[in-house]
Design an enzyme around this catalytic site. Structure first.
Site, PDB file in Angstrom:
ATOM      1  CG  ASP A  53     105.416   2.129  61.367  1.00 34.29           C
ATOM      2  OD1 ASP A  53     105.757   1.407  62.008  1.00 34.29           O
ATOM      3  OD2 ASP A  53     105.278   1.877  59.848  1.00 34.29           O
ATOM      4  CE1 TYR A  80     108.115   3.843  51.170  1.00 32.41           C
ATOM      5  CE2 TYR A  80     109.514   1.681  51.735  1.00 32.41           C
ATOM      6  CZ  TYR A  80     108.165   2.418  51.593  1.00 32.41           C
ATOM      7  OH  TYR A  80     107.109   2.081  52.099  1.00 32.41           O
ATOM      8  CE  LYS A  89     103.743   7.342  49.519  1.00 37.73           C
ATOM      9  NZ  LYS A  89     104.778   8.045  48.612  1.00 37.73           N
TER      10      LYS A  89
HETATM   11  P1  13P Z   1     104.264   2.349  56.122  1.00 42.45           P
HETATM   12  O1  13P Z   1     104.954   3.596  55.666  1.00 42.45           O
HETATM   13  O2  13P Z   1     102.935   2.494  56.727  1.00 42.45           O
HETATM   14  O3  13P Z   1     105.218   1.788  57.156  1.00 42.45           O
HETATM   15  O4  13P Z   1     104.089   1.399  54.872  1.00 42.45           O
HETATM   16  C1  13P Z   1     105.291   0.870  54.293  1.00 42.45           C
HETATM   17  C2  13P Z   1     104.992   0.141  53.105  1.00 42.45           C
HETATM   18  O5  13P Z   1     105.777   0.002  52.450  1.00 42.45           O
HETATM   19  C3  13P Z   1     103.816  -0.738  52.986  1.00 42.45           C
HETATM   20  O6  13P Z   1     103.949  -1.689  51.801  1.00 42.45           O
HETATM   21 MG    MG Z   2     105.236   0.600  58.663  1.00 40.19          MG
HETATM   22 MG    MG Z   3     102.213   3.603  58.326  1.00 39.00          MG
END
Ligand code: 13P
Ligand code: MG
Ligand code: MG
Ligand code: 13P
Length: 364
Positions: free
Chosen positions: A11, A230, A233
């Protein structure tokens, strides 16, 4: 000559929050690859699933090739520059380190790689999921490779009657890779005992016990184990060789009609059903629902056919409706109980601070 398939995804920025990369960004990634691939890469495909961009390479360099990993890293760095220049949200989100150091694993992007001698024909599936983590593939892999309720080939095909070996990683063990090998069907209950814990135990490989050939390679990166906090994800990718001594494409796809509940969704901190969607789908409701795409290819002498979009079929419209309903049902209970992940999995440091403050206010 052996062929290696490497899928590397990251990402590196998206429009409107964590929804979808821009066309400009996709184009930059493509152009960077086109002008830098040289003779290293036999073929490649670029795709997005939610806000993640995946590059699927075929090449001759073997698994863990630093040349291939570096090309992917440099491409994502070039993409990040474009994401910054055009004001995309979360530019460079998954690039956790400042520079490349030999292997892209541990630097943020997710990786799945398979090396094999091509069969006379070599069909395979490429899965990418967004708003979830690697454990999301545990149940479909178990059902697709060890349960005749989904994989009828386990009963019908003599080439599969010996079953499959599951290689399962303990992803909490971050110092170095820690894994266990278990055989289906003899050790089914042991496999189930581990795979029920999607946040800790993750299938990384599956191997045919008939031929010794590897069918599955799945990414096992857990970003919060790398960054210690964090940052997104661990949206996982996976490659699966199909047909012959492996399950049929449709046997692998079958368990995705469950829309099983996985970790992820909004802020990576909730539970939601995994929705099989068309390639290139974005993200919407409650930063979700968690989605998965599947592209089927054949590869010959390293060259890919065009993809077949496995979840672009009327059957899956029905599944998507069902999964949307499951998603709505669970969202009704907001933050309560099973709708959110347990404290240890909450992807935000803020809750830790809040609990500390509240701790001081308790009386007895
Ligand atoms: P991603 O990991 O896909 O960037 O999503 C992060 C997120 O916090 C969605 O609410
Ligand atoms: Mg993202
Ligand atoms: Mg993502
Ligand atoms: P074909 O006989 O059309 O090759 O199909 C075999 C198969 O794997 C169906 O699941």
């Amino acid at each position: 000559m052996k062929t290696t398939l490497s899928v590397i995804k990251a990402d590196i920025g998206s429009i409107g929050g964590h929804l979808r990369p821009s066309e400009d960004l996709m184009e930059t990634v493509k152009q960077h690859l086109e002008s830098n691939k040289g003779s290293l890469v036999v073929d490649y495909r670029i795709s997005n699933t939610g806000d993640d961009i995946a590059i699927l390479f075929s090449h001759r360099e073997g698994v863990g090739s630093s040349a291939i990993h570096e090309l992917a890293w440099d491409t994502f760095v070039a993409g990040t520059a474009k994401a910054k220049e055009t004001g995309l949200y979360g530019a460079g989100q998954d690039l956790l380190k400042d520079s490349f150091s030999g292997n892209i694993k541990g630097l943020g992007p997710a990786v799945a790689e398979l090396e094999f001698e091509e069969r006379e024909n070599e069909p395979f599936l490429f899965f990418a999921a967004d708003k979830t983590d690697p454990g999301a593939y545990n149940l479909p892999l178990y059902l697709g490779f060890a349960d005749p309720m989904h994989c009828s080939g386990l009963m019908l095909s003599p080439k599969m009657s010996k079953g499959f070996k599951f290689v399962i990683m303990d992803v909490e063990h971050t110092e170095k890779d820690r894994y266990i090998e278990l055989n289906a069907p003899e050790e089914l209950y042991d496999i189930a005992a581990l795979l029920r814990d999607n946040e800790r135990f993750v299938v990384s490989k599956i191997i045919s016990r008939e031929t010794g050939e590897q069918a599955v390679a799945a990414s096992t990166t857990r970003l919060h184990n790398i960054a210690g906090k964090y940052i997104g994800k661990d949206d996982p990718v996976m490659l699966i060789r199909v047909q012959g001594s492996f399950p049929a494409a449709g046997e692998i796809l079958s368990p995705f009609n469950i829309g099983h509940y996985v970790a992820g969704f909004m802020r990576g901190s909730h539970t939601g059903p995994l929705m099989p969607v068309k390639m290139g789908s974005g993200i919407s409701f409650f930063d979700g629902p968690p989605i998965v795409t599947a592209a089927a290819y054949c590869v010959q002498k390293g060259k890919f056919t065009e993809p077949v979009d496995c979840f672009d079929h009327p059957y899956w419209d029905y599944v998507r409706e069902k999964v949307a309903r499951k998603s709505t049902e669970l969202r009704q209970q907001g933050f309560s109980g099973a709708a959110m992940l347990p404290y240890s999995e909450l992807e935000y440091g803020g809750i830790v601070e809040k609990m500390k403050q509240l701790e001081n206010k308790f009386k007895s």
